[in-house]
Design an enzyme around this catalytic site. Sequence first.
Site, short mmCIF file in Angstrom:
data_model
loop_
_atom_site.label_atom_id
_atom_site.label_comp_id
_atom_site.label_asym_id
_atom_site.label_seq_id
_atom_site.Cartn_x
_atom_site.Cartn_y
_atom_site.Cartn_z
N CYS A 79 88.67 10.70 38.19
CA CYS A 79 88.37 11.01 36.84
C CYS A 79 89.30 10.17 35.85
O CYS A 79 90.53 10.49 35.68
CB CYS A 79 88.34 12.51 36.51
SG CYS A 79 88.28 12.94 34.82
N CYS A 115 90.40 11.93 32.84
CA CYS A 115 91.31 12.66 32.84
C CYS A 115 92.85 12.05 33.11
O CYS A 115 93.77 12.49 32.51
CB CYS A 115 91.44 13.71 33.94
SG CYS A 115 89.50 14.27 34.47
N ASP A 116 92.77 11.01 34.01
CA ASP A 116 94.04 10.35 34.44
C ASP A 116 94.40 9.08 34.00
O ASP A 116 95.67 8.63 34.29
CB ASP A 116 94.18 10.47 35.93
CG ASP A 116 93.99 12.11 36.55
OD1 ASP A 116 94.45 12.93 35.54
OD2 ASP A 116 93.19 12.23 37.50
#
Length: 313
Positions: A137, A140-141
Amino acid sequence: MEEMEHVKCLIIGSGPAGYTAAVYAARADMKPVLYQGLQPGGQLTITTDVENYPGYPDGVKGPDMMIDFQKQAERFGTDVRYGIVTAVDFSGDKHLVTVDNKKKLSADSVIISTGASAKWLGLESEQRLNGFGVSACAVCDGFFYKGQEVVIVGGGDTAAEEASYLSKLCTKVTMLVRSDTMRASKAMQHRVMNAANIEILWNTETVEVMGEKAVEGVKVRNRKSGEEHVIPASGFFVAIGHKPNTDIFKGQLDMDEVGYLKIKPGSTKTNIPGVFASGDAADKIYRQAVTAAGTGCMAALDAERYLADKGLH
Ligand code: NDP
C-alpha cells in the site's frame, strides 16, 4: 437438538468497517454479534504506522488502532467473537450463517465487512521483509520512503497510480512490468511514462528482495534475455491486485468478475434485502481505513432502517 441462535444484527469481519458498523449498531441497541474472521483486526494488523487516519495526530500503530476499534465496539455491548463464517444461506427471510463449519445462526440483518487481501508474489524474501520495506500500500507507507529510491511491481491502474503517488515523494521509482504491455488505462500509462523519475522496466520479474533486516535492493530478471541485476531501493511495493474475501457469498450476492460485492449506489444495500456490504469487500477503488469505517457506519444505519421498516426493531 440445540436451538439455533438468533441475532438481530450479525457483522462479519473485524476491520475498520466491521467495528464501525458494530459501534453504530450497538449504540442503536441492535445487539450486534461480530465474528472476527481469519485475521482479527483485518489488514491494518499487518501494517506498522498509520498516519492518515483522522483523530490520531501523532499516528498510531495499525494493530493498536484496531484494538481501540474493538474496545470502542465492546464498550457499547457488541458481542465480539472468534470464529470464521464458513457458509451463508440468504435464500430465506431469515439469513442463515454457519460459523467454523459447525455452529449455525439466523440473523435478521447481516453486515458484510470481510475486506480484501492484497495479492503477493509469493517470494520468501517478500514475506520475510513484509513491514520492513515491503508493502502492498503506497498510500499507507510511501511517506516513510521520502527522498529515497523504491521499486514497485505491477502494470495495472493500482500500480500506475501508486507509482505516480510515490514519484512525488521519492527520488526514483522503478516500475517492474512483467510483460511488454501495461493493463492500466491509457491516461494512467501516460502519467507514469511522462514522470521524470519513474523508470519502467518491461518484461521484468522479481527474483528476490535483498536485505537482512530491511529492504536494500531488488534483484530482477529480464524475461527475454534472462539477464539479472540488482536495483538499489529501500522500499518494495507490490501492486498486483487485491482479492476481495467474498468467496462464501458466490451464487448468492451480486458481485463483479473479481468478486467485489455490488451495492446500490449511495447505500450499502446488496441484492438481498437485509444484507449490507461495507469496506473493501465492496470497494476496489479507495480501499482506505477511513473510507471502510465510513461505509461501516452506513451499513449499520441502513440495517437499522431495514429492521425498523420490517417491524423488527
Ligand atoms: P489489475 O488486475 O488490473 O492489474 C494487476 C497487474 O499486476 C497487471 O499488470 C498484472 O500483469 C500484474 N501482475 C499480476 N500478477 C503478477 C505477478 N505475479 N507478478 C508480476 N505482475 C503481476 O489490478 P489493479 O489492482 O491494478 O486494479 C484492479 C481494478 O481496479 C482494475 O479494474 C482497475 O482498473 C481498478 N482501479 C481503478 C482505479 C481508478 O480508476 N482510479 C485505481 C485502482 C484500480 P498482467 O497484465 O501481465 O497480468
